[in-house]
Design a protein around this motif. Sequence first.
Motif, PDB file in Angstrom:
ATOM      1  N   LEU A 136       0.700   4.929   0.786  1.00 19.45           N
ATOM      2  CA  LEU A 136      -0.291   5.700   1.524  1.00 19.45           C
ATOM      3  C   LEU A 136       0.329   6.852   2.292  1.00 19.45           C
ATOM      4  O   LEU A 136       1.436   6.742   2.818  1.00 19.45           O
ATOM      5  N   GLY A 139      -8.490   4.915   3.885  1.00 21.04           N
ATOM      6  CA  GLY A 139      -7.112   4.692   4.296  1.00 21.04           C
ATOM      7  C   GLY A 139      -6.972   3.457   5.163  1.00 21.04           C
ATOM      8  O   GLY A 139      -6.056   2.653   4.976  1.00 21.04           O
ATOM      9  N   ALA A 185      -7.144   3.059  -5.302  1.00 25.31           N
ATOM     10  CA  ALA A 185      -8.067   3.165  -4.173  1.00 25.31           C
ATOM     11  C   ALA A 185      -8.309   4.619  -3.778  1.00 25.31           C
ATOM     12  O   ALA A 185      -8.777   4.899  -2.678  1.00 25.31           O
ATOM     13  N   ASP A 186      -7.997   5.529  -4.689  1.00 21.78           N
ATOM     14  CA  ASP A 186      -8.187   6.968  -4.473  1.00 21.78           C
ATOM     15  C   ASP A 186      -9.394   7.424  -5.283  1.00 21.78           C
ATOM     16  O   ASP A 186      -9.436   7.190  -6.497  1.00 21.78           O
ATOM     17  N   SER A 240      -3.006  -4.427   3.075  1.00 21.32           N
ATOM     18  CA  SER A 240      -1.586  -4.467   2.699  1.00 21.32           C
ATOM     19  C   SER A 240      -0.777  -5.407   3.589  1.00 21.32           C
ATOM     20  O   SER A 240      -1.111  -5.635   4.750  1.00 21.32           O
ATOM     21  N   ALA A 278      -7.264   0.314   3.012  1.00 18.73           N
ATOM     22  CA  ALA A 278      -6.059   0.066   2.217  1.00 18.73           C
ATOM     23  C   ALA A 278      -4.930  -0.461   3.090  1.00 18.73           C
ATOM     24  O   ALA A 278      -4.177  -1.359   2.690  1.00 18.73           O
ATOM     25  N   GLY A 292      -3.234   4.533  -2.544  1.00 17.18           N
ATOM     26  CA  GLY A 292      -4.212   4.882  -1.528  1.00 17.18           C
ATOM     27  C   GLY A 292      -4.721   6.313  -1.616  1.00 17.18           C
ATOM     28  O   GLY A 292      -4.161   7.160  -2.314  1.00 17.18           O
ATOM     29  N   LYS A 318       2.130   9.801  -4.265  1.00 16.61           N
ATOM     30  CA  LYS A 318       1.721   8.392  -4.120  1.00 16.61           C
ATOM     31  C   LYS A 318       1.485   7.722  -5.466  1.00 16.61           C
ATOM     32  O   LYS A 318       1.950   6.615  -5.705  1.00 16.61           O
ATOM     33  N   GLY A 362       0.839  -1.186   0.000  1.00  9.65           N
ATOM     34  CA  GLY A 362       0.000   0.000   0.000  1.00  9.65           C
ATOM     35  C   GLY A 362       0.872   1.233   0.000  1.00  9.65           C
ATOM     36  O   GLY A 362       1.777   1.360   0.828  1.00  9.65           O
ATOM     37  N   ILE A 395      -1.247  -0.846  -4.131  1.00 12.68           N
ATOM     38  CA  ILE A 395      -2.445  -0.055  -3.865  1.00 12.68           C
ATOM     39  C   ILE A 395      -2.065   1.418  -3.841  1.00 12.68           C
ATOM     40  O   ILE A 395      -1.213   1.839  -3.045  1.00 12.68           O
TER      41      ILE A 395
END
Length: 214
Positions: free
Chosen positions: A6, A92, A37-38, A99, A95, A84, A14, A4, A82
């Motif tokens: 993040l 968050g 994942a954003d 991970s 994610a 994030g 990121k 991840g 990922i």
Amino acid sequence: MIIGVLNQKGGVGKTTIAINLAATYAKSGLRVLLVDADPQGSALQWSAARDAEPLFPVIGMAKPSLHRDLPDIAKDYQVVIIDGAPRVNELGRAAILASDLVLIPVQPSPYDIWAAADTVSLIQEAQQFKPDLKCAFVINRKIANTAIGRDVGDALAQFEHVPVLNATLHQRVIYAESAGQGLAVIEAEPNSEAAREIAALSKALTSTNEKKAA
């Protein structure tokens, strides 16, 4: 391995790191999946801008159930990255829980160092449920020969249980130029310093994950 990328602070790079890590692992012959994942969907936009054949699939999963939904998908891949979301705690947390290793990009800025505490707090919370979860800082957009560039590692030492990786990413135009073409730096300029930096980061993360497994 699920990594991840993040940070609760936005604008730390990121997506750039996630895309370039995914490309580097894919170029090494591994089966790679990039998970956006954003809610902003920057990795998906990068994929849509691409004319070349994809090196890896990119899927959108900006939802709080990510940690429950991802394992069935991830089993078909050797590396999952990922990308994030910033500032959205439930996303968050999901994610982080999904991970094996959380990579926290931090720029050489007091604001980034202060904000890192929020991300570390979320990770420590997740470690209560997932004790084997690992994390590490990576210094991103470092400007050579500056005092803050030299001192950022010392500033991050306040987070005693979060190592700072020796692999550092510098401020380089190629990261933005390649992204605009839907490419990773390893494709746009495979012999560049940027490509070597990302390769070093990918090896550092693999080593960190292998130590975890041991």
